[in-house]
Design a protein around this motif. Structure first.
Motif, mmCIF file in Angstrom:
data_model
loop_
_atom_site.group_PDB
_atom_site.id
_atom_site.type_symbol
_atom_site.label_atom_id
_atom_site.label_comp_id
_atom_site.label_asym_id
_atom_site.label_seq_id
_atom_site.Cartn_x
_atom_site.Cartn_y
_atom_site.Cartn_z
ATOM 1 N N SER A 70 0.852 -1.179 0.000
ATOM 2 C CA SER A 70 0.000 0.000 0.000
ATOM 3 C C SER A 70 0.895 1.240 0.000
ATOM 4 C CB SER A 70 -0.951 0.011 1.205
ATOM 5 O OG SER A 70 -0.239 -0.068 2.420
ATOM 6 N N THR A 71 0.320 2.394 -0.334
ATOM 7 C CA THR A 71 1.113 3.614 -0.492
ATOM 8 C C THR A 71 0.382 4.814 0.104
ATOM 9 O OG1 THR A 71 0.155 4.049 -2.680
ATOM 10 C CG2 THR A 71 2.221 2.800 -2.618
ATOM 11 N N ALA A 72 1.154 5.879 0.355
ATOM 12 C CA ALA A 72 0.607 7.156 0.832
ATOM 13 C C ALA A 72 1.411 8.281 0.190
ATOM 14 C CB ALA A 72 0.681 7.244 2.348
ATOM 15 N N ASN A 73 0.712 9.267 -0.389
ATOM 16 C CA ASN A 73 1.368 10.373 -1.085
ATOM 17 C C ASN A 73 0.659 11.681 -0.786
ATOM 18 O OD1 ASN A 73 1.713 7.827 -2.866
ATOM 19 N ND2 ASN A 73 3.271 9.211 -3.688
ATOM 20 N N LEU A 74 1.455 12.730 -0.567
ATOM 21 C CA LEU A 74 0.909 14.070 -0.379
ATOM 22 C C LEU A 74 0.386 14.599 -1.706
ATOM 23 C CD1 LEU A 74 0.540 16.604 1.474
ATOM 24 C CD2 LEU A 74 2.810 17.329 0.657
ATOM 25 N N LEU A 75 -0.836 15.145 -1.674
ATOM 26 C CA LEU A 75 -1.432 15.788 -2.845
ATOM 27 C C LEU A 75 -1.226 17.300 -2.774
ATOM 28 C CD1 LEU A 75 -4.815 13.832 -3.071
ATOM 29 C CD2 LEU A 75 -2.821 13.577 -4.559
ATOM 30 N N PRO A 76 -1.293 17.984 -3.912
ATOM 31 C CA PRO A 76 -1.097 19.441 -3.905
ATOM 32 C C PRO A 76 -2.137 20.206 -3.089
ATOM 33 C CG PRO A 76 -0.828 18.568 -6.122
ATOM 34 C CD PRO A 76 -1.359 17.448 -5.284
ATOM 35 N N ASP A 77 -3.279 19.598 -2.806
ATOM 36 C CA ASP A 77 -4.284 20.288 -1.992
ATOM 37 C C ASP A 77 -4.104 20.033 -0.497
ATOM 38 O OD1 ASP A 77 -5.251 17.702 -1.634
ATOM 39 O OD2 ASP A 77 -7.021 17.980 -2.883
ATOM 40 N N GLY A 78 -3.026 19.347 -0.119
ATOM 41 C CA GLY A 78 -2.730 19.122 1.294
ATOM 42 C C GLY A 78 -3.281 17.830 1.848
ATOM 43 N N ARG A 79 -4.144 17.157 1.079
ATOM 44 C CA ARG A 79 -4.622 15.845 1.514
ATOM 45 C C ARG A 79 -3.541 14.793 1.266
ATOM 46 N NH1 ARG A 79 -10.085 14.938 -1.726
ATOM 47 N NH2 ARG A 79 -8.690 15.684 -3.401
ATOM 48 N N VAL A 80 -3.734 13.622 1.846
ATOM 49 C CA VAL A 80 -2.828 12.498 1.629
ATOM 50 C C VAL A 80 -3.618 11.382 0.966
ATOM 51 C CG1 VAL A 80 -1.360 10.765 2.718
ATOM 52 C CG2 VAL A 80 -1.333 13.131 3.539
ATOM 53 N N LEU A 81 -3.124 10.937 -0.184
ATOM 54 C CA LEU A 81 -3.812 9.901 -0.954
ATOM 55 C C LEU A 81 -3.335 8.531 -0.519
ATOM 56 C CD1 LEU A 81 -4.960 9.891 -4.502
ATOM 57 C CD2 LEU A 81 -3.238 8.157 -3.986
ATOM 58 N N LEU A 82 -4.274 7.628 -0.255
ATOM 59 C CA LEU A 82 -3.976 6.260 0.159
ATOM 60 C C LEU A 82 -4.437 5.308 -0.929
ATOM 61 C CD1 LEU A 82 -2.804 6.771 2.921
ATOM 62 C CD2 LEU A 82 -5.003 7.933 2.927
ATOM 63 N N ALA A 83 -3.544 4.416 -1.346
ATOM 64 C CA ALA A 83 -3.872 3.469 -2.408
ATOM 65 C C ALA A 83 -3.243 2.120 -2.101
ATOM 66 C CB ALA A 83 -3.386 3.996 -3.757
ATOM 67 N N GLY A 84 -3.799 1.104 -2.732
ATOM 68 C CA GLY A 84 -3.219 -0.222 -2.654
ATOM 69 C C GLY A 84 -3.525 -0.967 -1.374
ATOM 70 N N SER A 85 -2.829 -2.044 -1.195
ATOM 71 C CA SER A 85 -2.897 -3.069 -0.154
ATOM 72 C C SER A 85 -3.307 -4.371 -0.829
ATOM 73 C CB SER A 85 -3.863 -2.748 0.986
ATOM 74 O OG SER A 85 -3.747 -3.749 2.000
ATOM 75 N N ASN A 86 -2.322 -5.201 -1.059
ATOM 76 C CA ASN A 86 -2.582 -6.521 -1.619
ATOM 77 C C ASN A 86 -1.604 -7.516 -1.011
ATOM 78 O OD1 ASN A 86 -3.577 -8.637 -3.071
ATOM 79 N ND2 ASN A 86 -2.393 -8.173 -4.917
#
Length: 517
Positions: free
Chosen positions: A364-380
């Motif tokens: 799984s991953t976590a990345n800062l977005l330009p709007d200040g939120r953090v995007l969470l994706a994946g997990s397998n």
């Protein structure tokens, strides 16, 4: 007093219920889109390639004719998803944005072992796609390696399974022996995906297993050994994480934090219920006499992602409280994010935040977005996609909003009205902002890189706080801030950065600025 979920800071939202793929590697582009990338030998995903774009591989075990996407381009604003085509296996690969904004992607397994790929970002409605380079390849196969852009804009590629060497892109003179990695290998490896931080003195802090060295990439030699970090191994498969805190002031000081990890032996024994530890080490890597300061997280955690927020605080999110990295190897998801506040006294730096509901375990991953939120994706945590399981393959994409995005802070949230598209090292330039309430303190202007996130480490992540003058109001009620760009590529390598204005701990929407030589 026990706080309820509603009383803890931060909010969650599901951006899309089905991204089509489970992202093992994630990166945010200067067009505010997100590249999601899995591995190619995973079998059917839930996103088809455009008609006529199937991949043919007679050596593929699962799908010799593969018409499924294993990479997509996602727009968090419109929620649109466009399939991308990747030809060679990207399992546990590495990446880094180049100075021109192109994503350099290296290695993987099987037919991707020595492959070099590029993705030149574009708007979501564009036609950009992965390009696999045929005229150049890695000198040594790289599986579980780490990439870091250097002050001159070249990229160092470090390690990988069975690869105790470094090499560079553009290629220099092939692979260079790096014995530190072989010295740090134990019976369960623990030297994979080494943590690499480019220090403002131009040298590299490289951490593997439980030790770190200072590496001079210009001469390819180790110039310092740091003391060992207590608490056992931290790198893959022992599942810790690391971040370099924000660079500021005269940029002479760099502080590294390493947090979490599995108990030694959990990977060998396939012990899914072995409790993760919560210890963190913090070290001033540029000190003449560096020592580890130990801290303890409120929760033990493996596979946590450390994301540097625009404020300089660090969000620790995703992961589990037991087990280790690897397929089917973890349990007890750690749903509570933590906020690490570097400027607070020791013992008071961690704040527990509002828990999520979606387990984000292995891959799984976590990345800062330009709007200040953090995007969470994946997990397998499964070898193939598996939806009927205790911890199923996760296709949902979420966003976590830190407390600084709460509605009650909207009236102090700055808006960047004017900023240059590009700045040179040491250049003095102005940023024009507007804000609803009067500005009462220094407004920071901070540069955040766009890292390549995979396996609980964000390759190339850094935040640089610029030297600024007090904001001066103009006749229109807006504020002008004088800024000085970073002095050189060791403080901030060339490339595109998200630039945030931060007023009383509340960041603006970022503007992308190209930092050039």
């Amino acid at each position: 007093m026990i706080l309820t979920r509603a009383q803890l800071p931060g909010t969650w939202e599901i951006l899309v219920p089905n991204a089509g793929i489970a992202s093992m590697h994630t990166a945010v582009t200067r067009f505010n889109t997100v590249v999601l990338l899995d591995r190619t030998n995973i079998g059917p995903s839930r996103k088809m390639l455009p008609k006529g774009h199937c991949r043919f591989d007679p050596k593929e075990v699962v799908l010799k004719r593969d018409c499924y996407a294993h990479s997509v381009l996602f727009d968090p604003q419109t929620k649109q998803i466009r399939p991308l085509m990747i030809l060679t296996d990207t399992w546990c690969s590495s990446g880094q944005f180049l100075a021109d904004g192109t994503l350099l992607h290296t290695g993987g397994a099987l037919d991707g072992f020595t492959k070099i790929r590029k993705f030149e970002p574009c708007e979501l409605n564009g036609s950009c796609d992965w390009v696999e380079l045929d005229n150049v390849k890695l000198s040594e196969g790289r599986w579980y390696a780490t990439n870091q852009i250097l002050p001159d804009g070249s990229v160092i590629i470090v390690g990988g399974r069975g690869a105790n060497t470094v090499e560079y892109y553009p290629p220099r003179h092939g692979a260079v022996s790096f014995p530190f990695l072989s010295e740090m290998e134990d019976s369960q490896m623990d030297n994979l995906y080494p943590y690499i931080h480019l220090l403002p003195n131009g040298h590299l802090f490289i951490f593997a297993n439980n030790k770190a060295v200072l590496y001079d990439h210009a001469t390819n030699r180790v110039i310092r050994e740091y003391p060992p970090l207590d608490g056992g191994p931290r790198n893959y498969p022992s599942a810790g994480s690391s971040a370099m805190l924000a660079l500021e002031g005269d940029y002479s000081t760099a502080v590294i934090v390493v947090c979490g990890g599995a108990q030694y032996g959990a990977f060998i024994e396939k012990s899914t219920d072995s409790p993760a530890h919560g210890s963190c080490g913090r070290i001033v890597a540029t000190s003449p006499d560096p020592v580890w300061e130990m801290e303890t997280m409120p929760l033990g955690r493996i596979m946590g992602d450390m994301v540097i927020l625009p404020t300089g605080e660090v969000l620790i999110i995703n992961g589990a409280q037991a087990g280790t990295q690897g397929f089917e190897m973890a349990s007890n998801p750690c749903l509570y994010p933590l906020l690490y506040r570097p400027d607070q006294p020791a013992g008071l730096r961690f704040m527990t935040l509002n828990p999520g509901t979606v387990p984000r375990l292995y891959h799984s991953t976590a990345n800062l977005l330009p709007d200040g939120r953090v995007l969470l994706a994946g997990s397998n945590p499964h070898y193939f996609y598996k939806f009927n399981a205790e911890f199923p393959t996760e296709l949902r994409i979420e966003a976590f909003s830190p407390e600084y995005l709460s509605p009650d802070r909207a009236n102090i949230r700055p808006v960047i009205e004017e900023i240059p598209d590009a700045v040179r090292y040491g250049e003095v330039f102005n940023v024009l902002i507007s804000v609803s309430l009067p500005v009462v303190e220094i407004v920071q202007v901070n540069l955040g890189s766009a890292p390549f996130a995979t396996h609980s480490f964000s390759q190339g992540q850094r935040l640089v706080k610029l030297t600024v003058t007090p904001s001066v109001p103009d006749a229109s009620g807006r504020y002008r801030i004088g800024c000085t760009a970073p002095p050189n590529g060791a403080v901030a390598p060339p490339g595109y950065y998200m630039v945030f204005a931060v007023n009383q701990g509340v960041p603006s929407l970022a503007r992308w600025v190209h930092l050039v030589k």
